[in-house]
Design a protein around this motif. Structure first.
Motif, PDB file in Angstrom:
ATOM      1  N   THR A 119       0.839  -1.197   0.000  1.00  0.00           N
ATOM      2  CA  THR A 119       0.000   0.000   0.000  1.00  0.00           C
ATOM      3  C   THR A 119       0.878   1.252   0.000  1.00  0.00           C
ATOM      4  O   THR A 119       1.946   1.263   0.619  1.00  0.00           O
ATOM      5  CB  THR A 119      -0.909   0.000   1.249  1.00  0.00           C
TER       6      THR A 119
ATOM      7  N   ILE B  15      -4.770  -0.863   4.904  1.00  0.00           N
ATOM      8  CA  ILE B  15      -3.600  -1.312   4.154  1.00  0.00           C
ATOM      9  C   ILE B  15      -3.857  -2.737   3.711  1.00  0.00           C
ATOM     10  O   ILE B  15      -4.576  -3.494   4.378  1.00  0.00           O
ATOM     11  CB  ILE B  15      -2.301  -1.214   4.978  1.00  0.00           C
ATOM     12  N   THR B  16      -3.280  -3.099   2.567  1.00  0.00           N
ATOM     13  CA  THR B  16      -3.413  -4.461   2.053  1.00  0.00           C
ATOM     14  C   THR B  16      -2.219  -5.282   2.515  1.00  0.00           C
ATOM     15  O   THR B  16      -1.072  -4.872   2.329  1.00  0.00           O
ATOM     16  CB  THR B  16      -3.499  -4.455   0.517  1.00  0.00           C
TER      17      THR B  16
ATOM     18  N   THR C 258      -6.945  -7.207   4.555  1.00  0.00           N
ATOM     19  CA  THR C 258      -6.597  -5.831   4.880  1.00  0.00           C
ATOM     20  C   THR C 258      -6.557  -5.612   6.388  1.00  0.00           C
ATOM     21  O   THR C 258      -7.049  -6.431   7.164  1.00  0.00           O
ATOM     22  CB  THR C 258      -7.605  -4.834   4.269  1.00  0.00           C
TER      23      THR C 258
END
Length: 110
Positions: A14, A21-22, A67
């Motif tokens: 990310t 956030i991934t 995530t």
């Protein structure tokens, strides 16, 4: 209360200061959040690092899309979200807040 798990540390691709956030692949010698036992909807204490920048916070883990939300408690950016470059790492950490909560719990049970 936050969920604590062992040896969960993953890459973060990310960019920017947004949330969530991934979460990417596990770092060498570590496991993903899911493999460590984090379940969908769990709140974890995270440490996010990107170069010399860092932040500590709590986040909600989402299994679908893998995530983690960002609720920053303190950071190298005046306690605001750090600006991610796409080459960060995040891991589950134990902080002084967790120790304080454990100590308070022991007094209550004592």
């Amino acid at each position: 209360m936050v969920v604590l798990k062992n040896r969960a540390k993953v890459s973060v691709s990310t960019t920017g200061t947004g949330s969530p956030i991934t979460l990417g692949a596990a770092e060498d010698g570590y496991q993903t959040f899911a493999a460590s036992g984090v379940s969908d909807g769990d709140v974890v204490r995270y440490v996010l690092e990107d170069g010399n920048n860092w932040e500590i916070g709590t986040g909600v883990y989402t299994a679908s899309g893998t995530t983690l939300t960002r609720n920053v408690i303190e950071s190298s950016n005046s306690d605001a979200a750090i600006n991610l470059s796409g080459d960060g790492i995040v891991f589950i950490g134990f902080t002084v807040e967790d120790a304080d909560n454990l100590f308070d719990l022991n007094i209550a049970l004592g």
